[in-house]
Design a protein around this motif. Structure first.
Motif, short mmCIF file in Angstrom:
data_model
loop_
_atom_site.label_atom_id
_atom_site.label_comp_id
_atom_site.label_asym_id
_atom_site.label_seq_id
_atom_site.Cartn_x
_atom_site.Cartn_y
_atom_site.Cartn_z
N PRO A 135 0.84 -1.21 0.00
CA PRO A 135 0.00 0.00 0.00
C PRO A 135 0.87 1.26 0.00
O PRO A 135 1.91 1.31 0.66
CB PRO A 135 -0.79 -0.11 1.30
N PHE A 136 0.45 2.25 -0.78
CA PHE A 136 1.18 3.51 -0.89
C PHE A 136 0.20 4.64 -1.17
O PHE A 136 -0.95 4.40 -1.53
CB PHE A 136 2.23 3.43 -2.02
N VAL A 137 0.67 5.85 -1.02
CA VAL A 137 -0.13 7.04 -1.32
C VAL A 137 0.45 7.66 -2.59
O VAL A 137 1.61 8.07 -2.60
CB VAL A 137 -0.09 8.06 -0.17
N PRO A 138 -0.33 7.71 -3.68
CA PRO A 138 0.18 8.31 -4.92
C PRO A 138 0.56 9.78 -4.69
O PRO A 138 -0.17 10.52 -4.04
CB PRO A 138 -1.00 8.21 -5.89
N SER A 139 1.72 10.18 -5.21
CA SER A 139 2.16 11.56 -5.03
C SER A 139 2.61 12.20 -6.34
O SER A 139 2.96 13.38 -6.35
CB SER A 139 3.30 11.61 -4.01
N VAL A 140 2.59 11.45 -7.42
CA VAL A 140 2.99 11.95 -8.74
C VAL A 140 1.94 11.47 -9.74
O VAL A 140 1.42 10.37 -9.62
CB VAL A 140 4.39 11.42 -9.12
#
Length: 172
Positions: free
Chosen positions: A20-25
């Motif tokens: 799991p990750f938070v999109p930043s681009v």
């Protein structure tokens, strides 16, 4: 109250390919006029040539792009998980993979059986990548191990599409 379901979770990209990750681009992937949205369907013939990929971000940031098939050779028995289709490193933010260094040349989808997922994963690099030798085999690649080896941490963007073998044209 309705909740939003992440297509990367539903498509098992998060879990099987990345954590799991938070999109930043922002990353835009196009095959001709077809924009790739999570879970869309593309024929192998439509994705035979490298896509147009546009990456946002600051020009002094560098990115690595990985394209894999976690369903090789078949979704029910993915013994070759993940099959690597493309790796490009040192891509400047605000540009596209043609400005980076191609480590593994693009290979279009060739699903032998079943519906395969083709996953694009974008990482922000902490520094320029050292000289990377292409893997000895495209089979059994690990996006997570690649990220760990090059200190890439979690992805900053991911998108995937589905594809399946096209029927042969029958001559009559």
């Amino acid at each position: 109250m309705a909740s939003c379901v992440d297509p990367l979770v539903v498509g098992r990209v998060i879990g099987e390919v990345v954590d799991p990750f938070v999109p930043s681009v922002s990353m835009s992937v196009r095959y001709g006029t077809k924009h790739v949205n999570n879970g869309c369907n593309l024929k192998p013939s439509m994705s035979a040539d490298p896509p147009s990929v546009q990456i946002s971000g600051r020009s002094n940031d560098l990115y690595s792009l990985v394209m894999t098939d976690p369903d090789a050779p078949s979704p029910s028995d993915p013994t070759m998980r993940e099959w690597i289709h493309w790796i490009v490193v040192d891509i400047p933010g605000g540009s596209d993979p043609s400005h980076g260094k191609e480590v593994v040349p693009y290979m279009g989808p060739r699903p032998p059986v079943g519906i395969h997922r083709y996953v694009y994963v974008l990482f922000r690099q902490p520094c320029p990548c050292p000289a990377i030798a292409p893997p000895a085999s495209r089979a059994n690649f690990s996006t997570r191990a690649f990220a760990t080896q090059f200190n890439l941490n979690l992805p900053v963007a991911t998108v995937y599409f589905n594809s399946q073998k096209e029927p042969m044209n029958r001559k009559r």
